[in-house]
Scaffold this motif. Structure first.
Motif, PDB file in Angstrom:
ATOM      1  N   ASP A 104       0.940  -1.265  -0.005  1.00 26.59           N
ATOM      2  CA  ASP A 104      -0.211  -0.292   0.018  1.00 26.59           C
ATOM      3  C   ASP A 104       0.856   1.193  -0.104  1.00 26.59           C
ATOM      4  O   ASP A 104       1.944   1.105   0.274  1.00 26.59           O
ATOM      5  CB  ASP A 104      -1.033   0.012   1.360  1.00 26.59           C
ATOM      6  N   THR A 105       0.095   2.336  -0.407  1.00 20.16           N
ATOM      7  CA  THR A 105       1.065   3.537  -0.437  1.00 20.16           C
ATOM      8  C   THR A 105       1.784   4.018   0.826  1.00 20.16           C
ATOM      9  O   THR A 105       2.821   4.401   0.740  1.00 20.16           O
ATOM     10  CB  THR A 105       0.075   4.673  -0.998  1.00 20.16           C
ATOM     11  N   GLU A 106       0.916   3.906   1.897  1.00 19.12           N
ATOM     12  CA  GLU A 106       1.575   4.464   3.317  1.00 19.12           C
ATOM     13  C   GLU A 106       2.722   3.708   3.684  1.00 19.12           C
ATOM     14  O   GLU A 106       3.784   4.163   4.075  1.00 19.12           O
ATOM     15  CB  GLU A 106       0.279   4.038   4.514  1.00 19.12           C
ATOM     16  N   THR A 107       2.576   2.235   3.290  1.00 16.40           N
ATOM     17  CA  THR A 107       3.939   1.184   3.683  1.00 16.40           C
ATOM     18  C   THR A 107       5.082   1.700   2.698  1.00 16.40           C
ATOM     19  O   THR A 107       6.356   1.731   3.016  1.00 16.40           O
ATOM     20  CB  THR A 107       3.482  -0.224   3.580  1.00 16.40           C
ATOM     21  N   LEU A 108       4.707   2.167   1.359  1.00 16.97           N
ATOM     22  CA  LEU A 108       5.752   2.517   0.324  1.00 16.97           C
ATOM     23  C   LEU A 108       6.484   3.797   0.971  1.00 16.97           C
ATOM     24  O   LEU A 108       7.567   3.823   0.877  1.00 16.97           O
ATOM     25  CB  LEU A 108       5.218   2.614  -0.940  1.00 16.97           C
ATOM     26  N   VAL A 109       5.702   4.833   1.580  1.00 15.77           N
ATOM     27  CA  VAL A 109       6.045   5.663   2.077  1.00 15.77           C
ATOM     28  C   VAL A 109       7.140   5.631   3.108  1.00 15.77           C
ATOM     29  O   VAL A 109       8.186   6.200   3.266  1.00 15.77           O
ATOM     30  CB  VAL A 109       5.006   6.706   2.402  1.00 15.77           C
ATOM     31  N   ASN A 110       6.621   4.971   3.829  1.00 18.17           N
ATOM     32  CA  ASN A 110       7.632   4.497   5.148  1.00 18.17           C
ATOM     33  C   ASN A 110       8.892   3.883   4.771  1.00 18.17           C
ATOM     34  O   ASN A 110       9.935   4.303   5.149  1.00 18.17           O
ATOM     35  CB  ASN A 110       6.706   3.513   6.127  1.00 18.17           C
ATOM     36  N   GLY A 111       8.633   3.031   3.728  1.00 21.22           N
ATOM     37  CA  GLY A 111       9.926   2.373   3.154  1.00 21.22           C
ATOM     38  C   GLY A 111      10.938   3.493   2.385  1.00 21.22           C
ATOM     39  O   GLY A 111      12.202   3.267   2.734  1.00 21.22           O
ATOM     40  N   ILE A 112      10.424   4.311   1.606  1.00 24.12           N
ATOM     41  CA  ILE A 112      11.314   5.364   1.357  1.00 24.12           C
ATOM     42  C   ILE A 112      12.065   6.146   2.280  1.00 24.12           C
ATOM     43  O   ILE A 112      13.081   6.846   2.228  1.00 24.12           O
ATOM     44  CB  ILE A 112      10.421   6.344   0.369  1.00 24.12           C
ATOM     45  N   ILE A 113      10.979   6.665   3.592  1.00 20.34           N
ATOM     46  CA  ILE A 113      11.530   7.351   4.654  1.00 20.34           C
ATOM     47  C   ILE A 113      12.715   6.777   5.200  1.00 20.34           C
ATOM     48  O   ILE A 113      13.757   7.422   5.500  1.00 20.34           O
ATOM     49  CB  ILE A 113      10.506   7.854   5.634  1.00 20.34           C
ATOM     50  N   TYR A 114      12.515   5.412   5.497  1.00 18.62           N
ATOM     51  CA  TYR A 114      13.666   4.724   5.858  1.00 18.62           C
ATOM     52  C   TYR A 114      14.930   4.698   4.944  1.00 18.62           C
ATOM     53  O   TYR A 114      16.132   4.902   5.542  1.00 18.62           O
ATOM     54  CB  TYR A 114      13.259   3.186   6.337  1.00 18.62           C
ATOM     55  N   ALA A 115      14.918   4.605   3.901  1.00 17.66           N
ATOM     56  CA  ALA A 115      15.811   4.464   2.769  1.00 17.66           C
ATOM     57  C   ALA A 115      16.603   5.899   2.724  1.00 17.66           C
ATOM     58  O   ALA A 115      17.798   5.908   2.991  1.00 17.66           O
ATOM     59  CB  ALA A 115      15.267   4.275   1.597  1.00 17.66           C
ATOM     60  N   ILE A 116      15.714   6.944   2.965  1.00 19.41           N
ATOM     61  CA  ILE A 116      16.508   8.371   3.147  1.00 19.41           C
ATOM     62  C   ILE A 116      17.172   8.272   4.149  1.00 19.41           C
ATOM     63  O   ILE A 116      18.553   8.918   4.207  1.00 19.41           O
ATOM     64  CB  ILE A 116      15.423   9.348   3.121  1.00 19.41           C
ATOM     65  N   LYS A 117      16.888   7.763   5.539  1.00 17.01           N
ATOM     66  CA  LYS A 117      17.517   7.951   6.718  1.00 17.01           C
ATOM     67  C   LYS A 117      18.725   7.107   6.713  1.00 17.01           C
ATOM     68  O   LYS A 117      19.774   7.275   7.235  1.00 17.01           O
ATOM     69  CB  LYS A 117      16.503   7.390   7.985  1.00 17.01           C
ATOM     70  N   LEU A 118      18.616   5.885   6.155  1.00 14.22           N
ATOM     71  CA  LEU A 118      19.902   5.107   5.859  1.00 14.22           C
ATOM     72  C   LEU A 118      20.936   5.381   4.941  1.00 14.22           C
ATOM     73  O   LEU A 118      21.925   5.538   5.220  1.00 14.22           O
ATOM     74  CB  LEU A 118      19.306   3.551   5.028  1.00 14.22           C
ATOM     75  N   LYS A 119      20.515   6.383   3.989  1.00 15.15           N
ATOM     76  CA  LYS A 119      21.485   7.040   2.938  1.00 15.15           C
ATOM     77  C   LYS A 119      22.209   7.947   3.799  1.00 15.15           C
ATOM     78  O   LYS A 119      23.362   8.250   3.712  1.00 15.15           O
ATOM     79  CB  LYS A 119      20.585   7.607   1.833  1.00 15.15           C
ATOM     80  N   ASP A 120      21.339   8.989   4.455  1.00 15.24           N
ATOM     81  CA  ASP A 120      21.939   9.813   5.352  1.00 15.24           C
ATOM     82  C   ASP A 120      22.920   9.554   6.564  1.00 15.24           C
ATOM     83  O   ASP A 120      23.960   9.802   6.550  1.00 15.24           O
ATOM     84  CB  ASP A 120      20.698  10.707   6.002  1.00 15.24           C
ATOM     85  N   LYS A 121      22.505   8.499   6.770  1.00 12.98           N
ATOM     86  CA  LYS A 121      23.462   7.752   7.913  1.00 12.98           C
ATOM     87  C   LYS A 121      24.661   7.322   7.172  1.00 12.98           C
ATOM     88  O   LYS A 121      25.679   7.468   7.816  1.00 12.98           O
ATOM     89  CB  LYS A 121      22.872   6.652   8.624  1.00 12.98           C
ATOM     90  N   LYS A 122      24.689   6.712   6.237  1.00 16.70           N
ATOM     91  CA  LYS A 122      25.616   6.177   5.382  1.00 16.70           C
ATOM     92  C   LYS A 122      26.784   7.262   4.796  1.00 16.70           C
ATOM     93  O   LYS A 122      28.167   7.233   4.773  1.00 16.70           O
ATOM     94  CB  LYS A 122      25.519   5.236   4.154  1.00 16.70           C
TER      95      LYS A 122
END
Length: 160
Positions: free
Chosen positions: A136-154
């Motif tokens: 669903d869209t909400e879960t996809l948005v959550n996945g993208i937010i997690y990916a942004i945070k992972l990218k920033d952390k890296k």
């Protein structure tokens, strides 16, 4: 018609009628990640990067692709950016179906590459058009937010 392109990092010349869709030409050239879906540019199954922008290859006449750089999921899946996106998707509980992966992954990539971190609403508006076949869209948005945070952390760890 001969259409020179850079496909997955390799300069090649594609043979096709100028009105044939990029999707069909890529499929003929063994790009198995480029799927036939809705054929209207909404489902994401045929999405590729063309000059670093996600596009529905079913809607692009091959003649327009002349001189462009095209990246399919086969090539992109070997990059660190792909790994960050998939890590974020996994953390959100997204299990991609294998059919519409390219649309969701390349939409996430475009959002992650933005210079400012978008709000949840901005992310939602950028992925709202994608087919909800495996998440669903909400879960996809959550996945993208997690990916942004992972990218920033890296990026922080590597000093970039």
């Amino acid at each position: 018609m001969k259409i020179p392109v850079t496909l997955n990092g390799e300069k090649i010349v594609l043979e096709a009628h100028s009105e044939e869709s990029l999707m069909k030409v890529l499929q003929k050239n063994h790009c198995l990640s480029v799927k036939t879906g809705c054929s209207h540019g909404f489902c994401g199954a045929c999405t590729v990067l063309m000059d670093n922008l996600p596009v529905p290859s079913c809607k692009i006449p091959i003649g327009i692709a002349k001189g462009t750089e095209i990246i399919t999921m086969e090539y992109f899946s070997k990059t660190p950016e792909y790994d960050s996106i998939m890590e974020g998707f996994t953390k959100a509980g997204i299990k991609l179906c294998g059919y519409c992966n390219a649309g969701k992954i390349f939409a996430a990539l475009q959002i992650i590459r933005q210079s400012k971190i978008p709000s949840r609403e901005e992310i939602t508006s950028q992925v709202n058009h994608l087919s909800p076949c495996c998440t669903d869209t909400e879960t996809l948005v959550n996945g993208i937010i997690y990916a942004i945070k992972l990218k920033d952390k890296k990026s922080t760890r590597s000093g970039k």
